[in-house]
Design a protein around this motif. Structure first.
Motif, mmCIF file in Angstrom:
data_model
loop_
_atom_site.group_PDB
_atom_site.id
_atom_site.type_symbol
_atom_site.label_atom_id
_atom_site.label_comp_id
_atom_site.label_asym_id
_atom_site.label_seq_id
_atom_site.Cartn_x
_atom_site.Cartn_y
_atom_site.Cartn_z
ATOM 1 N N ASP A 65 0.713 -1.179 -0.157
ATOM 2 C CA ASP A 65 0.220 -0.403 0.000
ATOM 3 C C ASP A 65 0.879 1.207 -0.017
ATOM 4 O O ASP A 65 1.427 1.631 0.556
ATOM 5 C CB ASP A 65 -0.854 0.422 1.197
ATOM 6 C CG ASP A 65 -2.147 1.153 1.702
ATOM 7 O OD1 ASP A 65 -1.783 2.065 0.792
ATOM 8 O OD2 ASP A 65 -2.795 1.415 2.773
ATOM 9 N N THR A 66 0.990 2.036 -1.281
ATOM 10 C CA THR A 66 2.017 3.225 -0.988
ATOM 11 C C THR A 66 2.078 3.937 -0.515
ATOM 12 O O THR A 66 2.290 5.710 -0.656
ATOM 13 C CB THR A 66 1.883 3.379 -2.441
ATOM 14 O OG1 THR A 66 1.019 3.854 -3.413
ATOM 15 C CG2 THR A 66 2.900 2.188 -3.283
ATOM 16 N N HIS A 67 -0.069 4.513 -0.044
ATOM 17 C CA HIS A 67 -0.277 6.177 0.093
ATOM 18 C C HIS A 67 -1.271 5.335 1.226
ATOM 19 O O HIS A 67 -2.890 4.910 0.558
ATOM 20 C CB HIS A 67 -0.268 6.385 -0.738
ATOM 21 C CG HIS A 67 -1.017 8.264 0.124
ATOM 22 N ND1 HIS A 67 -0.477 8.929 0.702
ATOM 23 C CD2 HIS A 67 -2.333 9.008 -0.283
ATOM 24 C CE1 HIS A 67 -0.782 10.148 0.864
ATOM 25 N NE2 HIS A 67 -2.467 10.256 0.423
ATOM 26 N N ARG A 68 -1.068 5.806 2.759
ATOM 27 C CA ARG A 68 -2.563 5.649 3.484
ATOM 28 C C ARG A 68 -1.941 7.128 4.716
ATOM 29 O O ARG A 68 -1.184 6.371 4.841
ATOM 30 C CB ARG A 68 -2.414 4.368 3.880
ATOM 31 C CG ARG A 68 -3.852 3.929 4.867
ATOM 32 C CD ARG A 68 -3.979 2.248 5.349
ATOM 33 N NE ARG A 68 -3.903 1.087 4.993
ATOM 34 C CZ ARG A 68 -4.774 -0.093 4.885
ATOM 35 N NH1 ARG A 68 -5.651 0.059 5.123
ATOM 36 N NH2 ARG A 68 -5.182 -0.248 3.775
ATOM 37 N N GLN A 124 2.862 2.708 3.365
ATOM 38 C CA GLN A 124 3.064 4.147 3.378
ATOM 39 C C GLN A 124 3.008 5.048 4.610
ATOM 40 O O GLN A 124 1.815 4.911 3.941
ATOM 41 C CB GLN A 124 3.455 4.665 1.763
ATOM 42 C CG GLN A 124 4.894 5.570 1.746
ATOM 43 C CD GLN A 124 3.755 7.335 2.582
ATOM 44 O OE1 GLN A 124 3.097 7.267 1.716
ATOM 45 N NE2 GLN A 124 4.389 8.323 3.265
ATOM 46 N N VAL A 245 1.902 11.865 -4.981
ATOM 47 C CA VAL A 245 0.280 10.776 -4.536
ATOM 48 C C VAL A 245 -1.288 11.713 -5.884
ATOM 49 O O VAL A 245 -0.828 12.553 -4.952
ATOM 50 C CB VAL A 245 0.469 10.915 -2.677
ATOM 51 C CG1 VAL A 245 -1.237 10.310 -2.776
ATOM 52 C CG2 VAL A 245 1.143 10.559 -2.088
ATOM 53 N N SER A 266 1.276 7.856 -6.556
ATOM 54 C CA SER A 266 0.529 6.671 -6.003
ATOM 55 C C SER A 266 -0.662 7.006 -6.226
ATOM 56 O O SER A 266 -0.737 8.166 -6.072
ATOM 57 C CB SER A 266 1.321 6.186 -4.034
ATOM 58 O OG SER A 266 -0.028 5.819 -3.639
ATOM 59 N N ALA A 268 -4.720 6.706 -5.757
ATOM 60 C CA ALA A 268 -5.609 5.540 -4.682
ATOM 61 C C ALA A 268 -7.338 5.654 -5.885
ATOM 62 O O ALA A 268 -7.928 6.593 -5.476
ATOM 63 C CB ALA A 268 -5.535 6.982 -4.204
ATOM 64 N N GLY A 295 -2.940 2.832 -3.897
ATOM 65 C CA GLY A 295 -3.010 3.496 -2.071
ATOM 66 C C GLY A 295 -4.791 3.643 -2.165
ATOM 67 O O GLY A 295 -5.157 3.749 -2.441
ATOM 68 N N ASP A 297 -5.543 5.446 0.632
ATOM 69 C CA ASP A 297 -5.442 7.018 1.333
ATOM 70 C C ASP A 297 -6.297 7.245 2.839
ATOM 71 O O ASP A 297 -6.014 6.860 3.640
ATOM 72 C CB ASP A 297 -6.376 7.231 0.390
ATOM 73 C CG ASP A 297 -5.721 9.119 -0.152
ATOM 74 O OD1 ASP A 297 -4.998 9.501 1.386
ATOM 75 O OD2 ASP A 297 -6.147 9.786 -0.224
#
Length: 428
Positions: A65-68, A124, A245, A266, A268, A295, A297
């Motif tokens: 998961d590249t963006h949370r 991330q 992002v 990234s 979402a 992601g 997010d």
């Protein structure tokens, strides 16, 4: 946390690798030693190894998961019907200042365990809730307690200018990120050129260079810069260690600038559709050659699992300009693509010998997965759900077994999260 077995053999699974392309190997073993993949093949020796029966299971690289915003796990479903403006005002403007360090710890632990439960082994964490030093310490401590691999993005709260203090980042770097092979690493997550004056942006970029850490930024045609990537280029700030992002509103030439710089992206898709970030961009990003990961997010608005996210990516790609994506493309984005976006593809994201053993095992004897052998990638992307996740490993350590998380303090973690939910509900 459970100890890491010295040797572990996954016996007889349907092994699916995703690099360089999706490949399927039925009835295949995976041998793990000291947390790394030692061999992948048939009838491997089990001498001295703990053996896990992987028959009737798909063995995959762990999802990335590249963006949370992990801390928001204790704010689940508070903004399902919100657009971006409402989300910013309610979640970041009102509830973020109400977060105590113990709430950040509870949210990060809950969010990281939610990731692991669904087969996400790396996240991330874009953590823009650092109102005080204690918030950062709590967030990092919770990620480590969960046992997840993470890139912790230190961010300043966007509506709290007094919290902007580079000393906090330097101190956190010195105290909490000294190890060379630490599964939790540090990044800087500043506002970026879409939302901050370019002089401030340049200060943030210099800080990241000083600390030798990557950057993660939200990007789009924002209130400060309508062409943020061009603004970075004009200052000589484009570099290969920046994760951008969203970017739905970026034109193709700015996406090409990111690709040419070696930067990564990234997206979402679920949140971008729900909150109105702009038209789906997954096909445009692919066409310009930008390395792209997926992601979640925010779980304030969308599910927190990779299966829902992969389906959102696949479906929104049908509405976007450019050549459509297929299930195998999306599965690669969820694994090796995400690893590459975070600069970790030399360590995770595939089943190559020598990589860390971050793996997820999905049951195929569940009612929704019978017949998965017709198209394994299609079944994982279009049919699977978190309930199919039987076993999850991070660096060879089992964090979920037989469908249950192995975290020893799970009841306490849930109780702490409920207390934070009650506190925050009173602050809403």
């Amino acid at each position: 946390m459970s100890p890491t077995p010295a040797r572990l053999l996954l016996r007889g699974g349907t092994v699916v690798d995703t690099d360089p392309q999706v490949t399927v190997r039925p009835n295949t073993d995976v041998l793990i030693e000291q947390g790394e993949i030692l061999a992948v093949g048939s009838d491997l020796s089990a001498d001295g190894a703990e053996v896990l029966d992987a028959r009737d299971q798909i063995v995959l690289p762990g999802f990335v998961d590249t963006h949370r915003h992990v801390w928001q796990a204790v704010l689940r479903a508070t903004a399902v019907d919100s657009d971006l403006g409402d989300y910013l005002n309610h979640i970041l403007g009102r509830l973020s200042p109400a977060m105590r360090p113990e709430d950040v710890y509870a949210g990060n632990l809950l969010g990281a365990l939610e990731c692991l439960d669904a087969g996400i082994t790396t996240v991330q964490d874009f953590s823009h809730v650092q109102h005080r030093a204690e918030h950062g310490e709590a967030a990092v401590g919770a990620l480590r307690a969960a046992g997840i691999r993470a890139v912790f993005g230190f961010g300043y709260p966007p509506f709290d200018p007094d919290a902007r203090d580079p000393k906090l980042v330097r101190d956190l770097r010195a105290r909490l990120f000294a190890g060379d092979d630490d599964p939790v690493t540090l990044a800087l997550a500043p506002s970026g050129p879409s939302y901050a004056p370019i002089d401030i942006v340049e200060q943030d970029w210099r800080l990241a260079a000083e600390l030798d850490i990557p950057l993660a930024i939200h990007v789009g045609s924002g209130p400060v810069a309508q062409r943020p990537i061009e603004a970075l280029r004009e200052r000589g700030l484009l570099n290969p260690r920046t994760l951008y992002v969203h970017g739905n509103s970026l034109p193709d030439d700015e996406l090409a600038m990111i690709a040419d710089s070696g930067g990564t992206l990234s997206i979402a898709p679920a949140i971008e559709a729900q909150m109105g970030h702009g038209a789906p961009m997954i096909n445009r990003a692919r066409a310009t050659g930008v390395v792209t990961g997926l992601g979640v997010d925010v779980v304030t608005t969308a599910p927190g699992d990779m299966f829902s996210l992969m389906r959102a990516a696949l479906l929104t790609s049908q509405l976007a300009d450019g050549p459509r994506l297929f299930a195998a493309d999306v599965l690669r984005m969820a694994t090796i693509g995400g690893a590459a976006a975070l600069g970790l593809s030399d360590r995770i994201g595939s089943l190559a010998v020598g990589k860390r053993a971050d793996l997820v095992l999905l049951r195929t004897d569940a009612v929704n997965m019978v017949g998965a052998t017709h198209d394994i990638a299609g079944a994982v992307v279009a049919s699977a759900h978190p309930g199919n996740v039987d076993t999850v490993l991070v660096a060879g350590r089992i964090v979920k077994r037989a469908g249950l998380l192995t975290h020893p303090d799970l009841p306490a973690a849930l109780a702490d999260a409920r207390r934070s939910v009650a506190h925050l509900a009173a602050s809403a």
